[in-house]
Motif scaffolding. Structure first.
Motif, PDB file in Angstrom:
ATOM      1  N   UNK A  98       0.818  -1.215   0.000  1.00  0.00           N
ATOM      2  CA  UNK A  98       0.000   0.000   0.000  1.00  0.00           C
ATOM      3  C   UNK A  98       0.850   1.263   0.000  1.00  0.00           C
ATOM      4  N   UNK A  99       1.962   1.236   0.723  1.00  0.00           N
ATOM      5  CA  UNK A  99       2.860   2.406   0.767  1.00  0.00           C
ATOM      6  C   UNK A  99       3.433   2.678  -0.633  1.00  0.00           C
ATOM      7  N   UNK A 100       3.849   1.606  -1.329  1.00  0.00           N
ATOM      8  CA  UNK A 100       4.394   1.765  -2.683  1.00  0.00           C
ATOM      9  C   UNK A 100       3.320   2.261  -3.636  1.00  0.00           C
ATOM     10  N   UNK A 101       2.123   1.733  -3.494  1.00  0.00           N
ATOM     11  CA  UNK A 101       1.018   2.163  -4.351  1.00  0.00           C
ATOM     12  C   UNK A 101       0.741   3.652  -4.159  1.00  0.00           C
ATOM     13  N   UNK A 102       0.733   4.099  -2.920  1.00  0.00           N
ATOM     14  CA  UNK A 102       0.492   5.525  -2.647  1.00  0.00           C
ATOM     15  C   UNK A 102       1.615   6.389  -3.208  1.00  0.00           C
ATOM     16  N   UNK A 103       2.844   5.946  -3.014  1.00  0.00           N
ATOM     17  CA  UNK A 103       3.989   6.710  -3.524  1.00  0.00           C
ATOM     18  C   UNK A 103       3.955   6.796  -5.045  1.00  0.00           C
ATOM     19  N   UNK A 104       3.719   5.662  -5.706  1.00  0.00           N
ATOM     20  CA  UNK A 104       3.631   5.672  -7.167  1.00  0.00           C
ATOM     21  C   UNK A 104       2.484   6.552  -7.651  1.00  0.00           C
ATOM     22  N   UNK A 105       1.377   6.501  -6.950  1.00  0.00           N
ATOM     23  CA  UNK A 105       0.243   7.346  -7.318  1.00  0.00           C
ATOM     24  C   UNK A 105       0.542   8.825  -7.146  1.00  0.00           C
ATOM     25  N   UNK A 106       1.292   9.171  -6.094  1.00  0.00           N
ATOM     26  CA  UNK A 106       1.642  10.574  -5.868  1.00  0.00           C
ATOM     27  C   UNK A 106       2.654  11.082  -6.899  1.00  0.00           C
ATOM     28  N   UNK A 107       3.523  10.191  -7.374  1.00  0.00           N
ATOM     29  CA  UNK A 107       4.546  10.586  -8.354  1.00  0.00           C
ATOM     30  C   UNK A 107       3.997  10.674  -9.776  1.00  0.00           C
ATOM     31  N   UNK A 108       2.875  10.044 -10.036  1.00  0.00           N
ATOM     32  CA  UNK A 108       2.359   9.907 -11.395  1.00  0.00           C
ATOM     33  C   UNK A 108       2.208  11.233 -12.147  1.00  0.00           C
TER      34      UNK A 108
END
Length: 105
Positions: free
Chosen positions: A71-81
Motif C-alpha cells: 500500500x505504501x508503494x502504491x500511494x507513492x507511485x500514485x503521488x509521483x504519477x
C-alpha cells in the motif's frame, strides 16, 4: 564581407589549393561528423522509446503494487504519477517536435 569564390572548406592552410592530405583530413572530418549525427539520432530515438515504454508500464507498476499488497508503494507511485507523466510527455514531445521541424526543411 566579400566571399572568395575559390574558397574550399578543405583548404586549411589557405593557399588556394587542396592537397591530398587536406582532402583526406576533410573527408575524415565529414565522415566523423556524419557518424556523430547518426549516433545522436539513435540515442534520442532510444531515449524516446524507453520513455514511452515507461509511460505505458507505469500504471501496471501501480496495479502490481496494489495486488501484492504494498500500500505504501502504491500511494507513492500514485503521488509521483502526475510529475512523471508530464516529464515523460515533455521528452517525447521534444523529440517528435524536433523531428517534425527537421522534416520541413
Amino acid at each position: 564581407m566579400v566571399e572568395d569564390k575559390n574558397y574550399h572548406p578543405a583548404d586549411t592552410n589557405g593557399d588556394g589549393s587542396v592537397s591530398k592530405e587536406e582532402e583526406a583530413m576533410y573527408l575524415e572530418f565529414k565522415r566523423k561528423e556524419l557518424e556523430d549525427a547518426d549516433a545522436m539520432r539513435d540515442a534520442q530515438r532510444n531515449m524516446t522509446w524507453f520513455a514511452l515504454g515507461g509511460l505505458l508500464l507505469y500504471p501496471f507498476a501501480v496495479v502490481l503494487a496494489s495486488l501484492v499488497g504494498l500500500d505504501q508503494a502504491q500511494d507513492t507511485l500514485g503521488d509521483m504519477a502526475p510529475t512523471y507523466f508530464v516529464a515523460v510527455a515533455g521528452i517525447v514531445a521534444a523529440f517528435f517536435g524536433t523531428q517534425a521541424i527537421k522534416g520541413k526543411k
